[in-house]
Design a protein around this motif. Structure first.
Motif, short mmCIF file in Angstrom:
data_model
loop_
_atom_site.label_atom_id
_atom_site.label_comp_id
_atom_site.label_asym_id
_atom_site.label_seq_id
_atom_site.Cartn_x
_atom_site.Cartn_y
_atom_site.Cartn_z
N MET A 192 14.48 -0.41 10.98
CA MET A 192 13.46 -0.03 12.02
C MET A 192 12.64 1.18 10.92
N HIS A 193 13.46 2.02 10.52
CA HIS A 193 12.66 3.31 9.59
C HIS A 193 12.27 2.71 8.30
N HIS A 194 12.91 1.74 7.53
CA HIS A 194 12.34 1.26 6.31
C HIS A 194 11.33 0.24 6.63
N ALA A 195 11.25 -0.47 7.79
CA ALA A 195 10.11 -1.36 8.05
C ALA A 195 8.92 -0.39 8.07
N ASN A 196 8.92 0.80 8.84
CA ASN A 196 7.83 1.75 8.72
C ASN A 196 7.33 2.14 7.30
N ILE A 197 8.54 2.58 6.56
CA ILE A 197 8.23 3.01 5.22
C ILE A 197 7.41 1.80 4.45
N ASP A 198 7.92 0.90 4.81
CA ASP A 198 7.09 -0.51 4.02
C ASP A 198 5.74 -0.51 4.70
N ARG A 199 5.58 -0.32 5.88
CA ARG A 199 4.00 -0.55 6.28
C ARG A 199 3.33 0.85 5.73
N LEU A 200 3.89 1.76 5.62
CA LEU A 200 2.99 2.92 4.81
C LEU A 200 2.82 2.56 3.46
N TRP A 201 3.61 2.02 2.71
CA TRP A 201 3.21 1.50 1.44
C TRP A 201 2.31 0.37 1.46
N TRP A 202 2.19 -0.63 2.63
CA TRP A 202 1.26 -1.47 2.59
C TRP A 202 -0.16 -1.05 2.82
N LEU A 203 -0.18 0.05 3.81
CA LEU A 203 -1.46 0.93 3.92
C LEU A 203 -1.68 1.52 2.67
N TRP A 204 -0.89 1.92 1.86
CA TRP A 204 -1.47 2.67 0.89
C TRP A 204 -1.97 1.56 -0.26
N GLN A 205 -1.49 0.46 -0.34
CA GLN A 205 -1.73 -0.57 -1.13
C GLN A 205 -3.29 -1.04 -0.85
N ASN A 206 -3.63 -0.93 0.32
CA ASN A 206 -4.79 -1.48 0.84
C ASN A 206 -5.85 -0.38 0.73
N THR A 207 -5.36 0.78 0.30
CA THR A 207 -6.43 1.95 0.13
C THR A 207 -6.67 2.01 -1.27
N HIS A 208 -5.52 1.74 -2.10
CA HIS A 208 -5.70 1.87 -3.54
C HIS A 208 -5.51 0.46 -4.34
N ASN A 209 -4.84 0.36 -5.48
CA ASN A 209 -4.75 -0.82 -6.15
C ASN A 209 -3.48 -1.44 -5.79
N MET A 210 -3.64 -2.73 -5.17
CA MET A 210 -2.54 -3.13 -4.42
C MET A 210 -1.34 -3.63 -5.23
N LEU A 211 -1.58 -3.76 -6.49
CA LEU A 211 -0.70 -4.15 -7.59
C LEU A 211 -0.40 -3.18 -8.47
N ASP A 212 -0.78 -2.01 -8.12
CA ASP A 212 -0.19 -0.76 -9.00
C ASP A 212 1.11 -0.56 -8.86
N TYR A 213 1.86 -0.43 -10.08
CA TYR A 213 3.41 -0.33 -10.05
C TYR A 213 3.62 0.46 -11.48
N ASN A 214 3.88 1.61 -11.31
CA ASN A 214 4.14 2.54 -12.43
C ASN A 214 5.42 3.70 -12.01
N GLY A 215 5.71 4.31 -13.22
CA GLY A 215 6.73 5.18 -12.84
C GLY A 215 7.94 4.85 -13.44
N PRO A 216 9.00 5.40 -12.95
CA PRO A 216 10.54 5.08 -13.37
C PRO A 216 10.90 3.63 -12.94
N GLY A 217 11.47 2.80 -13.54
CA GLY A 217 11.98 1.63 -12.98
C GLY A 217 13.45 1.59 -12.90
N THR A 218 13.93 0.15 -12.93
CA THR A 218 15.34 0.01 -12.93
C THR A 218 15.71 0.11 -14.63
N ASN A 219 14.97 -0.13 -15.27
CA ASN A 219 15.32 0.02 -16.83
C ASN A 219 14.15 0.61 -17.68
N GLY A 220 13.86 1.90 -17.66
CA GLY A 220 12.74 2.48 -18.09
C GLY A 220 11.45 2.42 -17.33
#
Length: 319
Positions: A192-220
């Motif tokens: 339930m908590h992570h569903a909400n965290i996901d909802r917040l990410w979706w709200l952010w995606q709809n406010t900015h660049n939906m496909l923005d994906y930067n910063g540290p990843g799994t390998n660099g």
């Protein structure tokens, strides 16, 4: 396409329905698998941009398995900002919902839809709940602060940091017990908590660049081509981050009752302007009411400082 609803809106019958599905998933060993997978993958899915796509996929996988027991099963989201002042008084933590504080020397959960459960991972033990302030919980994060992040954080790397080290960790640590461990999926609160965290990410995606994906990843540096971490307990079939970026596309067949629905067409890589719903911006749709956020602007600094001083926080505030 199914709609994830606010946990605050569920009826007693709907909570009982969820409880029945969870009991079946407990008996089948599915909850054990998710707890074991989360512990094994913990380091690779926290402290990096991978945090968002992994948990989106992880919760959906849990939900999909639940729907094999009951086609109507859906993970509700717990908007913890509604309860931030006195979390222990939340209707989500009552005897007919998730249950309250643990009891006895082992802090065993006695009530709620998982009351008196014996968990099998990482060894037989009662499902534990141990509020971080005795019989109360230290205040969480208000809606105003989250709205500020959604509006002002231009890149996912900054937004992820503010969410993961803020509201995400605060709720885990506030509930304590199994919820404050790497095997937190033992407690349904996790989903339930992570569903909400996901909802917040979706709200952010709809406010900015939906496909923005930067910063540290799994390998660099994070890339949309990154494979989402998985293991034999919970396998995503080699799914990549790109496959879960947009609700309503690929296999991401869910939406939220207080957030924009899927876009009419798959977005391009350019900036995605705010998508208005009835002339209301996404972040305004998600939060209502007013509260006094005084002092919460320092929340991230406080959490960071606490991390350096208290090793017990390292579970949900990895360096």
């Amino acid at each position: 396409m199914h709609i994830r609803r606010s946990a605050h809106s569920l009826s007693p019958d709907e909570w009982q329905q969820i409880g029945r599905v969870l009991a079946q998933m407990h008996d089948s060993g599915d909850i054990d698998r998710f707890a074991r997978a989360h512990q094994a993958l913990f380091e690779s899915v926290h402290g990096s941009t991978t945090f968002f796509p992994f948990h989106r996929k992880f919760v959906q996988e849990f939900e999909d398995i639940g729907r094999t027991f009951d086609p109507e099963f859906t993970v509700p989201y717990w908007d913890s900002t509604r309860d931030y002042r006195s979390p222990e008084s939340s209707p989500i933590l009552r005897g007919t919902t998730l249950g309250g504080n643990g009891q006895g020397p082992n802090r065993c959960l006695q009530d709620g839809i998982q009351g008196s459960w014996t968990m099998r991972f990482p060894g037989d033990h009662c499902l534990r709940r141990a509020f971080n302030n005795g019989n109360s919980i230290l205040p969480w994060v208000p809606a105003e602060l989250i709205s500020s992040y959604i509006q002002s954080d231009r890149f996912i790397s900054r937004f992820r940091e503010n969410i993961e080290y803020g509201i995400h960790g605060a709720v885990h640590l506030g509930l304590g017990g199994d919820a404050a461990t790497r095997f937190a999926p033992n407690d349904f609160f996790f989903f339930m908590h992570h569903a909400n965290i996901d909802r917040l990410w979706w709200l952010w995606q709809n406010t900015h660049n939906m496909l923005d994906y930067n910063g540290p990843g799994t390998n660099g540096e994070a890339s949309l081509s990154d494979v989402i971490p998985q293991n034999n307990d919970v396998s995503f079939g080699g799914a990549r981050a790109a496959s879960v970026m947009v609700l309503g596309y690929n296999s991401v067949c869910f939406a939220y009752d207080s957030a924009p629905g899927p876009p009419a067409q798959y977005p391009g890589t350019g900036n995605t302007p705010n998508r208005l719903i009835n002339n209301i911006e996404p972040f305004a749709l998600a939060f209502s009411g007013a509260s006094d956020p005084a002092g919460f602007g320092l929340e991230i600094m406080r959490m960071r400082r606490a991390f350096t001083e208290d090793s017990s926080l390292k579970e949900y505030f990895p360096g």
